[in-house]
Design an enzyme around this catalytic site. Structure first.
Site, PDB file in Angstrom:
ATOM      1  N   LYS A 179       0.838  -1.203   0.000  1.00  0.00           N
ATOM      2  CA  LYS A 179       0.000   0.000   0.000  1.00  0.00           C
ATOM      3  C   LYS A 179       0.873   1.254   0.000  1.00  0.00           C
ATOM      4  CE  LYS A 179      -4.000  -0.226   2.469  1.00  0.00           C
ATOM      5  NZ  LYS A 179      -4.764  -0.426   3.742  1.00  0.00           N
TER       6      LYS A 179
HETATM    7  C1  E4P Z   1      -8.187  -0.433   4.133  1.00  0.00           C
HETATM    8  O1  E4P Z   1      -7.356  -0.774   3.311  1.00  0.00           O
HETATM    9  C2  E4P Z   1      -8.248   0.912   4.701  1.00  0.00           C
HETATM   10  O2  E4P Z   1      -7.019   1.288   5.229  1.00  0.00           O
HETATM   11  C3  E4P Z   1      -9.343   0.954   5.744  1.00  0.00           C
HETATM   12  O3  E4P Z   1     -10.506   0.366   5.207  1.00  0.00           O
HETATM   13  C4  E4P Z   1      -9.604   2.347   6.253  1.00  0.00           C
HETATM   14  O4  E4P Z   1     -10.733   2.306   7.074  1.00  0.00           O
HETATM   15  P1  E4P Z   1     -11.084   3.391   8.174  1.00  0.00           P
HETATM   16  O5  E4P Z   1     -11.682   4.574   7.488  1.00  0.00           O
HETATM   17  O6  E4P Z   1     -12.043   2.673   9.070  1.00  0.00           O
HETATM   18  O7  E4P Z   1      -9.808   3.736   8.894  1.00  0.00           O
END
Ligand code: E4P
Length: 282
Positions: free
Chosen positions: A108
């Site tokens: 990521k």
């Molecule tokens: C997933 O890859 C994301 O980092 C995650 O869904 C972010 O979610 P949040 O808005 O609950 O932090």
């Protein structure tokens, strides 16, 4: 078992392998898992502990290796550390190292200028990527353009629906817009619906044919209680008072640096990930 008509891949959004086990027990399948610095900081094993930078990275490695062993055929997303001063070279260096941790990683990178530059180079080097903190169609277009030439399955784009909802914008309408825009392209980027807050989000993502949706364990539990229901063809997503995000006509043939990728939620998200990660430092 995965419902036969369900084409969308279901991921768990968590930094805790115990939750992977629980998701597998509940669903009897799991197509992958996404992690991020905030989720790792909430792993129960970090409670009351402080780490050196090297120890924290080693801890993260152990967590994703355990997850990878539990879902060897799934994808596991690992996020690089980045704040607004982190260079593409630095992100790429981290990404290369993390990609070597497990055989089924997607790395990521934030959807910022430096993150896109890192992803562009990562793809050339055979590293699978998941572009995170996406809040606009322009950002999704830049991801498409920066990763041209990649094989389908090697690039995910993660629009955050819940965080858009929280500021009154209909996050699911962004998913719809990106999917529509990508239909004009070659299909090399898969849309991963992230920041899911409800079973309704999950059903809407399935209905829109998002390639992947990642959900916290509590949503997967609720979905299990509903018998892993899938949306009917006439499913209508109710966004209540949320404002629909208008569709933009964007030519995907543009060069990635030409897109307007700035978004305040990307900046805020980057700061939060960085702060949560640093909260674990000695
Ligand atoms: C997933 O890859 C994301 O980092 C995650 O869904 C972010 O979610 P949040 O808005 O609950 O932090």
């Amino acid at each position: 078992m995965k419902p036969g008509r369900l084409k969308t891949k279901i991921f768990l959004d968590s930094g805790d392998p115990q939750e992977t086990r629980e998701a597998l027990r509940l669903l009897r399948f799991l197509d992958g898992q996404t992690t991020n610095p905030s989720l790792i900081s909430r792993n129960p094993e970090t409670a009351g502990k402080k780490f050196t930078k090297a120890e924290l990275l080693e801890f993260y490695k152990g967590v994703v290796q355990e997850i990878s062993r539990l879902i060897p055929r799934g994808s596991v997303s690992i996020e690089v550390y980045a704040d607004k001063g982190t260079s593409a070279q630095d992100m790429l260096k981290q990404g290369r190292e993390m990609f070597s941790w497990i055989p089924n990683a997607h790395i990521k990178f934030p959807t910022t200028k430096e993150g896109l530059r890192a992803a562009h180079q990562a793809i050339q080097g055979g590293i699978r990527v998941n572009m995170t903190l996406v809040f606009s169609q322009q950002q999704a277009a830049a991801v498409y353009a920066a990763t041209k030439g990649a094989r389908r399955g090697d690039v995910f784009v993660s629009p955050f629906v819940g965080r858009l909802d929280e500021r009154g914008e209909n996050g699911m309408s962004l998913i719809e817009n990106i999917l529509k825009m990508y239909k004009t392209g070659d299909g090399h980027v898969e849309v991963l619906t992230a920041s899911v807050r409800s079973v309704n989000h999950l059903l809407a993502a399935i209905h829109l044919r998002s390639s992947i949706v990642t959900c916290p364990l509590r949503i997967l539990r609720e979905w299990t209680e509903k018998g892993l229901e899938t949306p009917s063809d006439d499913f209508a997503y109710c966004a209540e008072t949320l404002k629909r995000i208008p569709y933009e006509e964007i030519d995907l043939r543009g060069d990635w640096p030409a897109f307007d990728i700035s978004h305040p939620l990307t900046d805020i998200g980057l700061e939060q990930f960085s702060a949560d990660w640093k909260s674990l430092y000695v």
